[in-house]
Scaffold this motif. Structure first.
Motif, PDB file in Angstrom:
ATOM      1  N   PRO A 130      12.833 100.463 -38.882  1.00 58.50           N
ATOM      2  CA  PRO A 130      13.623  99.364 -38.238  1.00 58.50           C
ATOM      3  C   PRO A 130      13.622  97.881 -39.362  1.00 58.50           C
ATOM      4  O   PRO A 130      12.978  97.581 -40.605  1.00 58.50           O
ATOM      5  CB  PRO A 130      12.116  99.110 -37.422  1.00 58.50           C
ATOM      6  N   GLN A 131      14.673  97.437 -39.298  1.00 59.61           N
ATOM      7  CA  GLN A 131      14.838  96.083 -39.731  1.00 59.61           C
ATOM      8  C   GLN A 131      15.148  94.460 -38.239  1.00 59.61           C
ATOM      9  O   GLN A 131      15.528  94.661 -37.748  1.00 59.61           O
ATOM     10  CB  GLN A 131      16.423  95.859 -40.026  1.00 59.61           C
ATOM     11  N   ILE A 132      13.668  94.729 -38.732  1.00 59.97           N
ATOM     12  CA  ILE A 132      13.313  93.211 -37.684  1.00 59.97           C
ATOM     13  C   ILE A 132      13.749  91.855 -37.705  1.00 59.97           C
ATOM     14  O   ILE A 132      13.203  91.174 -39.727  1.00 59.97           O
ATOM     15  CB  ILE A 132      11.885  93.169 -38.110  1.00 59.97           C
ATOM     16  N   ASP A 152      16.897  88.961 -34.009  1.00 61.57           N
ATOM     17  CA  ASP A 152      16.088  87.263 -33.707  1.00 61.57           C
ATOM     18  C   ASP A 152      15.660  86.548 -32.759  1.00 61.57           C
ATOM     19  O   ASP A 152      15.798  86.079 -31.780  1.00 61.57           O
ATOM     20  CB  ASP A 152      16.771  85.842 -34.770  1.00 61.57           C
ATOM     21  N   HIS A 153      14.285  86.272 -32.526  1.00 59.97           N
ATOM     22  CA  HIS A 153      13.373  85.795 -31.391  1.00 59.97           C
ATOM     23  C   HIS A 153      13.300  86.776 -30.441  1.00 59.97           C
ATOM     24  O   HIS A 153      12.829  86.496 -28.915  1.00 59.97           O
ATOM     25  CB  HIS A 153      14.539  84.777 -30.773  1.00 59.97           C
ATOM     26  N   ARG A 164      16.334 102.031 -29.759  1.00 60.32           N
ATOM     27  CA  ARG A 164      17.511 101.402 -29.833  1.00 60.32           C
ATOM     28  C   ARG A 164      17.713 100.045 -29.933  1.00 60.32           C
ATOM     29  O   ARG A 164      16.430  99.471 -30.563  1.00 60.32           O
ATOM     30  CB  ARG A 164      18.088 101.643 -28.286  1.00 60.32           C
ATOM     31  N   GLU A 165      18.764  99.696 -30.284  1.00 62.52           N
ATOM     32  CA  GLU A 165      18.558  97.998 -30.993  1.00 62.52           C
ATOM     33  C   GLU A 165      18.104  97.115 -29.921  1.00 62.52           C
ATOM     34  O   GLU A 165      18.356  97.743 -28.791  1.00 62.52           O
ATOM     35  CB  GLU A 165      20.208  97.544 -31.276  1.00 62.52           C
ATOM     36  N   VAL A 166      17.587  95.878 -29.950  1.00 62.45           N
ATOM     37  CA  VAL A 166      17.688  95.228 -29.499  1.00 62.45           C
ATOM     38  C   VAL A 166      17.813  93.938 -29.017  1.00 62.45           C
ATOM     39  O   VAL A 166      17.964  93.793 -30.754  1.00 62.45           O
ATOM     40  CB  VAL A 166      15.646  95.081 -29.891  1.00 62.45           C
ATOM     41  N   PRO A 167      18.771  93.005 -28.803  1.00 57.49           N
ATOM     42  CA  PRO A 167      19.356  92.031 -29.120  1.00 57.49           C
ATOM     43  C   PRO A 167      18.352  91.270 -29.298  1.00 57.49           C
ATOM     44  O   PRO A 167      17.648  90.620 -28.849  1.00 57.49           O
ATOM     45  CB  PRO A 167      20.196  91.558 -27.724  1.00 57.49           C
ATOM     46  N   PRO A 168      19.193  89.900 -29.571  1.00 59.36           N
ATOM     47  CA  PRO A 168      18.792  88.608 -30.371  1.00 59.36           C
ATOM     48  C   PRO A 168      18.091  88.360 -28.983  1.00 59.36           C
ATOM     49  O   PRO A 168      18.660  88.377 -28.004  1.00 59.36           O
ATOM     50  CB  PRO A 168      19.517  87.558 -30.981  1.00 59.36           C
ATOM     51  N   GLU A 169      16.713  87.565 -28.709  1.00 53.99           N
ATOM     52  CA  GLU A 169      16.340  86.598 -27.684  1.00 53.99           C
ATOM     53  C   GLU A 169      15.807  87.711 -26.748  1.00 53.99           C
ATOM     54  O   GLU A 169      15.393  87.215 -25.922  1.00 53.99           O
ATOM     55  CB  GLU A 169      17.549  85.359 -27.593  1.00 53.99           C
ATOM     56  N   ALA A 177      11.367 101.903 -24.165  1.00 54.43           N
ATOM     57  CA  ALA A 177      11.524 100.662 -24.265  1.00 54.43           C
ATOM     58  C   ALA A 177      13.532 100.337 -24.199  1.00 54.43           C
ATOM     59  O   ALA A 177      13.975 100.390 -23.866  1.00 54.43           O
ATOM     60  CB  ALA A 177      11.197  99.315 -25.411  1.00 54.43           C
ATOM     61  N   ARG A 178      13.274  99.643 -22.819  1.00 50.68           N
ATOM     62  CA  ARG A 178      13.889  98.839 -21.932  1.00 50.68           C
ATOM     63  C   ARG A 178      14.427  97.069 -22.250  1.00 50.68           C
ATOM     64  O   ARG A 178      13.042  96.763 -21.207  1.00 50.68           O
ATOM     65  CB  ARG A 178      14.093  99.583 -20.763  1.00 50.68           C
TER      66      ARG A 178
END
Length: 249
Positions: A130-132, A152-153, A164-169, A177-178
């Motif tokens: 992962p790239q956090i 970010d955030h 899956r990818e997690v959008p910013p904020e 995870a959802r």
């Protein structure tokens, strides 16, 4: 290395160490003094040892880097591959059982709780972890798997499995995870774990309520039309008329 360069490196290292201590004090109300943080916080020690191991790794001293990382794991219970890149002001709270893989990156200002895994899902020698992003909070025992990006955030709820990818904020919870609906999307910087909603339970509750409304309407229509209908026995898999509370109370 000339003496002036060595002094500059020492000053820079001291500045980073002081910055790390201030970050811990800002995120942990149990931190009473800078001296206490420097002496008894294993998450901080793990980060400092990782920086040394990462420096050896970047200078191609791979075996020495792995040995230092192994010692780090033995001393702190936190396993960080020396190839992983970790930013500034990262706070590892307690940290026991954390695993961070070789190609993972963790941005500045992140808060990591105990037991999290930044793991890979491929055997290929490429970016597979992962790239956090910056200022991300990852709750206890969360697993983030694969070469996915967490914006970010973002907030990762405790025990979540992120694939899956997690959008910013965004705030994500669950297995897998959802993203939580917008009205639940923001929490404070420390991530209020006890207040995180469960989107699966919320959906079940909504469907149960809708089903009950439809049954009542059908019963009313049958009475108006004079249709005799015997309701079959229906037993819930739990006691009581209401769904059990998501928090177990």
């Amino acid at each position: 290395m000339n003496p002036l360069s060595a002094v500059r490196k020492l000053v820079r290292g001291a500045q980073l160490a002081a910055e790390d201590i201030r970050a811990v004090q800002a995120n942990d109300p149990a931190a009473r003094s800078a001296v206490e943080v420097a002496l008894v916080y294993p998450g901080l020690h793990a980060l400092w040892l990782h920086r040394a191991a990462h420096g050896l790794w970047q200078h191609e001293h791979r075996m020495a880097a792995r040995l230092l990382a192994h010692g780090n794991r033995f001393l702190t219970g936190i396993e960080i591959h020396p190839g992983a890149s970790i930013g500034r002001r990262v706070v590892i709270d307690h940290g026991m059982g954390i695993v961070i893989g070789e190609t993972a990156t963790v941005g500045d200002g992140c808060l990591l709780y105990k037991g999290i895994v930044l793991g890979g899902t491929s055997l290929e020698r490429k970016v597979r972890h992962p790239q956090i992003g910056n200022n991300v909070v990852i709750g206890s025992n969360a697993c983030i798997l694969g070469a996915i990006h967490v914006g970010d955030h973002a907030r990762i709820g405790s025990g979540s499995v992120v694939v899956r990818e997690v959008p910013p904020e965004a705030t994500v919870v669950g297995v897998p995870a959802r993203v939580i609906v917008p009205k639940h999307a923001r929490f404070d910087a420390a991530l209020d774990h006890a207040a995180l909603p469960d989107p699966v339970t919320d959906m079940i509750r909504a469907l149960a309520a809708q089903n009950e409304t439809l049954r009542e309407r059908v019963t009313a229509l049958e009475k108006k039309m004079g249709l005799a209908h015997e309701e079959p026995a229906f037993h819930l898999p739990y006691d009581g008329d209401d769904l059990p509370r998501a928090d177990g109370g």
